[in-house]
Scaffold this active site. Structure first.
Site, PDB file in Angstrom:
ATOM      1  N   LYS A 150       0.843  -1.205   0.000  1.00 32.00           N
ATOM      2  CA  LYS A 150       0.000   0.000   0.000  1.00 32.00           C
ATOM      3  C   LYS A 150       0.873   1.248   0.000  1.00 32.00           C
ATOM      4  CE  LYS A 150      -3.794  -2.485   2.173  1.00 32.00           C
ATOM      5  NZ  LYS A 150      -4.509  -2.859   3.422  1.00 32.00           N
ATOM      6  N   GLN A 176      -4.754  -1.624   9.607  1.00 33.72           N
ATOM      7  CA  GLN A 176      -4.512  -2.928   8.978  1.00 33.72           C
ATOM      8  C   GLN A 176      -4.982  -4.037   9.927  1.00 33.72           C
ATOM      9  OE1 GLN A 176      -3.251  -3.484   5.765  1.00 33.72           O
ATOM     10  NE2 GLN A 176      -3.811  -5.602   6.184  1.00 33.72           N
ATOM     11  N   ASP A 187     -11.055   2.599   4.131  1.00 32.81           N
ATOM     12  CA  ASP A 187     -11.423   1.188   3.976  1.00 32.81           C
ATOM     13  C   ASP A 187     -12.934   0.979   3.907  1.00 32.81           C
ATOM     14  OD1 ASP A 187      -9.501  -0.659   3.527  1.00 32.81           O
ATOM     15  OD2 ASP A 187      -8.998  -0.993   5.627  1.00 32.81           O
TER      16      ASP A 187
END
Ligand code: NAP
Length: 292
Positions: free
Chosen positions: A55, A99, A122
């Site tokens: 990422k 994460q 997200d």
């Protein structure tokens, strides 16, 4: 035999990143800074570390600032809440993501709830999930959005089609089922308590596997001519101790029945990262609108 056409997520993700890079170049003089993404990682799960590196590399490639923060395993809930609170206020940050999975002593759900919904890269904040349920615009979760974008790119029509999603996680299966519904498919969700899975999947014009069971979906479970999307990423070790990645779909056999099929790797995985960047750039361009 019919050999399925590949849904090339890797190529599409590259194209999307080039488009995002051009958008950033265009907007930056007006906003006065590049877009920023903060990735929070706790502990040293090797798979998570690899995802986070990917990422951050992608951010750098398209001209996005990354505010990666890596915390030791023993970091407390209160410390992380404090960090999220600061990032919510930080003008340089357009997207924040935690994460997953987190170490067991931490409450991931409660942390996700602390993120400003407008910076929820997200798309997992309950406000954004609620907007999805209502069919309102909002930040969408990246993996299901990536699947939808991939189907769109190949002009696969969903209207009035039978779609079957295997898996009902809040990360993938459930939001994806809602997105397919929004696109006018007739949607069935199967899960670990479903009976006679093969009979359900065999009806699917569009079959999505988001299970986490290596090669669960075999050719006998697939309708000839179906579109098959494999979200699964499973590491398996063979007899000679070599490890490799496989999906939830038995690629070799299903390629003989399906019309379209995603490879693993190179299918949904790269699309997830592309949608993360897309969400961050979308939040960034919102800044311009609120400035005007
Ligand atoms: P998850 O939270 O473990 O959910 C798995 C789902 O599959 C659950 O709903 C479970 O049912 C269902 N299931 C388990 N065994 C089953 C069976 N034998 N038959 C039918 N359904 C079954 O996993 P997830 O987070 O959704 O991820 C799924 C897979 O996608 C994993 O391999 C993961 O690594 C991968 N993934 C890939 C990406 C990407 O970017 N490509 C992103 C996220 C995840 P119950 O609800 O009844 O337990």
């Amino acid at each position: 035999t019919n050999i399925a056409k590949l849904l090339d997520g890797k190529a599409l993700a590259t194209k999307i990143q080039q488009e995002l890079s051009a958008t950033i170049t265009r907007l930056q003089p007006h906003i006065g800074r590049p877009p920023g993404l903060a990735v929070l990682m706790v502990g040293d799960n090797p798979a998570s570390a690899a995802y986070v590196r990917g990422k951050e590399r992608a951010c750098a490639k398209i001209g996005m600032a990354s505010f990666g923060k890596h915390f030791p395993t023993q970091t407390t809930q209160a410390e992380l809440e404090e960090v999220i609170h600061h990032l919510n206020q930080d003008e340089r940050v357009d997207g924040i993501l935690v994460q997953l999975p987190l170490p067991n002593h931490l409450d991931a759900i409660s942390l996700l709830h602390q993120i400003d919904p407008d910076k929820d890269a997200d798309g997992l904040h309950p406000v954004n999930l609620g907007k999805l349920v209502r069919g309102e615009p909002g930040l969408r979760s990246c993996t299901p959005a990536g699947v939808m974008r991939l189907l769109q790119e190949y002009e696969i029509s969903l209207r009035s089609k039978q779609a079957v999603v295997v898996g009902r996680s809040i990360l993938v299966g459930k939001p994806l089922a809602l997105m397919l519904l929004e696109a006018d498919a007739t949607v069935t969700i199967a899960h670990s308590r479903s009976q006679n899975l093969a009979a359900i999947t065999k009806n699917a014009d569009i079959l999505i596997a988001a299970v986490g069971r290596p090669e669960l979906i075999t050719a006998q479970m697939v309708k000839p001519g179906a579109v098959v999307v494999d979200v699964g990423i499973n590491r398996v070790t063979d007899d000679s101790d070599n490890s490799r990645l496989v999906g939830d779909v038995q690629f070799e056999s299903v390629a003989n029945v399906a019309e379209f099929l995603t490879p693993v790797p190179g299918g949904v995985g790269p699309m997830t990262v592309a949608m993360l960047l897309q969400n961050t750039v979308d939040s960034y361009s919102q800044r311009l609108k609120t400035k005007e």
